[in-house]
Design an enzyme around this catalytic site. Structure first.
Site, PDB file in Angstrom:
ATOM      1  CG  HIS A   1      -0.359  -0.199   2.746  1.00 16.72           C
ATOM      2  ND1 HIS A   1       0.484  -0.786   3.237  1.00 16.72           N
ATOM      3  CD2 HIS A   1      -0.634   1.078   3.080  1.00 16.72           C
ATOM      4  CE1 HIS A   1       0.777  -0.708   4.120  1.00 16.72           C
ATOM      5  NE2 HIS A   1       0.846   0.659   4.166  1.00 16.72           N
TER       6      HIS A   1
ATOM      7  CG  ASP B   1       1.600   5.128   4.588  1.00 20.69           C
ATOM      8  OD1 ASP B   1       1.502   4.095   5.132  1.00 20.69           O
ATOM      9  OD2 ASP B   1       2.922   5.675   5.061  1.00 20.69           O
TER      10      ASP B   1
ATOM     11  CG  HIS C   1       4.871   0.833   2.786  1.00 19.44           C
ATOM     12  ND1 HIS C   1       4.501   2.553   2.650  1.00 19.44           N
ATOM     13  CD2 HIS C   1       4.856   0.920   4.021  1.00 19.44           C
ATOM     14  CE1 HIS C   1       3.862   3.234   3.650  1.00 19.44           C
ATOM     15  NE2 HIS C   1       3.605   1.833   4.484  1.00 19.44           N
TER      16      HIS C   1
ATOM     17  NE  ARG D   1       2.916   6.474   9.431  1.00 15.54           N
ATOM     18  CZ  ARG D   1       1.659   6.632   9.006  1.00 15.54           C
ATOM     19  NH1 ARG D   1       1.886   5.028   8.439  1.00 15.54           N
ATOM     20  NH2 ARG D   1       1.103   6.233   9.186  1.00 15.54           N
TER      21      ARG D   1
END
Length: 311
Positions: free
Chosen positions: A137, A139, A287, A302
């Protein structure tokens, strides 16, 4: 064996399935045509993949980034799509400071917070339960302005497993058959947060957010705002259909396009150590976090950088 008049042996007929197994050599172009590459003067670049992924050596991210270093790091990000920094051990504040050099930070109400609202914490404690892993996917493509990129740091690393992979979606687009490019150039697709999160949360959690995150349309092929490269911009988590196509045709084409991230030649795989940092360009990559470390624990934090409207 049959020998014909030419003297050459002949083989029995064997049909290869349409779009079959043999793709041949792929074109692996790391930077756009006409891009002028220059040496890096403030750090060393160690490539980890053919078109994507490089380790940056000689940079301490805990110290302030001056304009010249920021410019070189941005150029490296554009050229390599994901940068890795070993053993940084940043505080959450330092991690946010790094990300802010690339723009405003954004939050995601569907993910667990870390030490502040700007930090998302992924803490998998070894329980075999659904997690935000095992799917290719990009983000938050369900946003009108998907993230520019993200700075991810591993706080705790399992003794084996827990790698992350990134795929170069410009290389994926470059190698599409021309007839597929002709079908998708200029097309748009619908992105929605519901498919990506329905396996984790029930209607009582998701329904109140539908007004905040209505479905949006983005180009199937977006133009990178800084490099000008064309990148494939659909993903299995959030892209639901191609606008104007019958459902069956759209589903078939999307499945084919999603599979392009699976090609090893377009990928880099990173084995984490505690304190390592990855900084990736969400406009150019997808990723995949590998869920292969149960019963061990993996903790990551993150910080995401707000992006612009794809075109």
């Amino acid at each position: 064996m049959t020998v014909v008049e030419s003297g050459l042996p002949t083989l029995r007929e064997a049909r290869v399935p349409e779009g079959g197994m043999y793709e041949g050599r792929r074109m692996l172009r790391r930077v756009p045509e006409g891009w002028q590459e220059r040496p890096y003067r403030r750090f060393e670049i160690v490539p980890l993949g053919r078109t994507i992924g490089a380790e940056v050596r000689g940079t301490d991210l805990s110290r302030p980034l001056g304009p010249a270093l920021r410019e070189e790091l941005n150029r490296a990000l554009l050229e390599w799509k994901v940068l890795f920094f070993r053993g940084q051990h940043l505080t959450s504040a330092q991690q946010r400071d790094v990300a802010r050099h690339w723009g405003e930070l954004e939050t995601n109400p569907l993910l667990a917070r870390g030490s502040s609202q700007d930090v998302v914490r992924f803490d998998k404690s070894g329980i075999a339960a659904p997690t935000f892993e095992n799917v290719w996917h990009a983000d938050v493509t369900f946003r009108e302005r998907p993230a520019l990129g993200a700075v991810l740091q591993l706080r705790e690393v399992p003794p084996i497993g827990g790698d992350t992979l990134w795929a170069d979606m410009a290389a994926a687009y470059d190698n599409l058959p021309q007839e597929v490019k002709d079908r998708i150039d200029g097309a748009t697709a619908v992105h929605d947060f519901i498919p990506g999160f329905a396996r984790f949360y029930g209607p009582e959690r998701l329904a109140p957010l539908q007004d905040d995150f209505p479905p949006v349309e983005h180009p199937v092929v977006r133009t990178h705002p800084e490099t000008g490269r064309r990148t494939l911009f659909v993903n299995a988590s959030f892209t639901t259909r191609i606008t104007g196509m019958q459902r069956e045709e759209s589903d078939r084409l999307l499945r084919y396009l999603w599979q392009q991230a699976h090609v090893p030649e377009y990928q880099v795989r990173f084995r984490w150590q505690p304190g390592d940092v990855a900084f990736w360009d969400n406009r150019a990559t997808q990723h995949y976090a590998v869920d292969d470390y149960v019963p061990h624990r993996r903790v990551a934090e993150r910080v995401a950088i707000a992006g612009d409207r794809p075109f």
